[in-house]
Design a protein around this motif. Structure first.
Motif, PDB file in Angstrom:
ATOM      1  N   ASP A 141      11.596  -2.873 -50.557  1.00 21.27           N
ATOM      2  CA  ASP A 141      11.025  -2.876 -51.898  1.00 21.27           C
ATOM      3  C   ASP A 141      10.023  -4.020 -52.057  1.00 21.27           C
ATOM      4  OD1 ASP A 141      11.266  -1.732 -54.719  1.00 21.27           O
ATOM      5  OD2 ASP A 141      11.582  -3.874 -55.079  1.00 21.27           O
ATOM      6  N   SER A 145       6.027  -3.221 -52.174  1.00 16.93           N
ATOM      7  CA  SER A 145       5.485  -3.492 -53.515  1.00 16.93           C
ATOM      8  C   SER A 145       4.325  -4.472 -53.460  1.00 16.93           C
ATOM      9  CB  SER A 145       6.578  -4.038 -54.435  1.00 16.93           C
ATOM     10  OG  SER A 145       7.572  -3.080 -54.670  1.00 16.93           O
ATOM     11  N   SER A 151       4.126   2.686 -55.993  1.00 21.62           N
ATOM     12  CA  SER A 151       5.016   2.515 -57.140  1.00 21.62           C
ATOM     13  C   SER A 151       6.195   3.462 -56.958  1.00 21.62           C
ATOM     14  CB  SER A 151       4.271   2.843 -58.452  1.00 21.62           C
ATOM     15  OG  SER A 151       3.869   4.203 -58.457  1.00 21.62           O
ATOM     16  N   CYS A 169       8.006   6.644 -51.604  1.00 15.30           N
ATOM     17  CA  CYS A 169       7.025   5.900 -52.404  1.00 15.30           C
ATOM     18  C   CYS A 169       6.008   6.866 -53.006  1.00 15.30           C
ATOM     19  CB  CYS A 169       6.255   4.898 -51.536  1.00 15.30           C
ATOM     20  SG  CYS A 169       7.264   3.841 -50.513  1.00 15.30           S
TER      21      CYS A 169
END
Length: 240
Positions: A141, A145, A151, A169
């Motif tokens: 994550d 990210s 997102s 994703c």
């Protein structure tokens, strides 16, 4: 154009035999020189791969030549190839040569799949679970990210040892170049997520935007295995 008499690849990755079709068989009209860069076509996709002929500078049509190959995008061939794998050499949609891989010179190109990975794994190496798995999900994550391309990063623990973790994703913007997406995920996996031992292979699927001439991402999948004292298998999947 490079001199076919002296042309040498800087980092040959594959060795192969290629038969070049005659004009009557639908091939080229002229012989092929060492240094030729026809499309390297297999698994339904075209790639670039420069050729160095072994012990000759030219190949007449209708002859078979032994070649060394160096790909332009090696990360897309990682984990995909094996001795005996057949491929084509194309110019546009036209097949001008038919080849067979005879030797893998770059070890990470060797074909693998999760089943064979598990069969070769030492019995003492156990699967990720519990806090170890949770920690790995936090890493996924964080590093995905921070690219600012993705997102809605979701995780699914499947219970299947061949694909223990699915990392799904969504793109932040639909018009991000597919190659940038692939390169970013591969770089994140290799440099930040994989442990000391790792395998991966990728599949990039694109589609044409009906409103422009651009190619858009349809789906990108990175299949992975990583291990040290414990192991993890899974996929990173990116969609629109």
């Amino acid at each position: 154009m490079a001199d076919p008499q002296t042309f040498k690849l800087s980092r040959p990755e594959l060795q192969a035999d290629i038969y070049y079709l005659t004009e009557q068989e639908g091939g080229r009209k002229t012989p092929v020189a060492s240094g030729y860069r026809g499309q390297f076509y297999y698994n339904g996709k075209d790639f670039d791969a420069m050729q160095q002929f072994v012990d000759k500078a030219w190949c007449h049509l209708g002859d078979t030549v032994q070649v060394l190959l160096q790909t332009a995008s090696p990360e897309f061939h990682t984990g995909q190839l094996y001795v005996g794998k057949e491929f084509e050499i194309r110019e546009g949609s036209k097949t001008v040569g038919k080849g067979t891989i005879t030797k893998i010179l770059r070890p990470d190109f060797n074909y693998w799949e999760p089943k064979s990975f598990l069969e070769k794994l030492s019995p003492g190496i156990k699967p990720y679970d519990g806090a170890d798995m949770q920690g790995y999900c936090i890493d996924f994550d964080h590093y995905l990210s921070e690219t600012e391309l993705f997102s809605d990063i979701d995780f699914e623990e499947t219970g299947d040892k061949q694909c223990m973790l699915l990392v799904k994703c969504k793109l932040v913007k639909r018009d991000i170049q597919p190659r940038l997406i692939a390169d970013t995920v591969i770089e994140s996996w290799k440099k930040k997520l994989a442990t000391s031992n790792q395998l991966y292979k990728v599949d990039l699927q694109v589609k044409s935007d009906i409103h422009s001439d651009k190619l858009l991402l349809d789906k990108f999948t990175l299949t992975f295995a990583s291990w040290h004292t414990i192991y993890l298998t899974g996929q990173i999947i990116v969609t629109q």
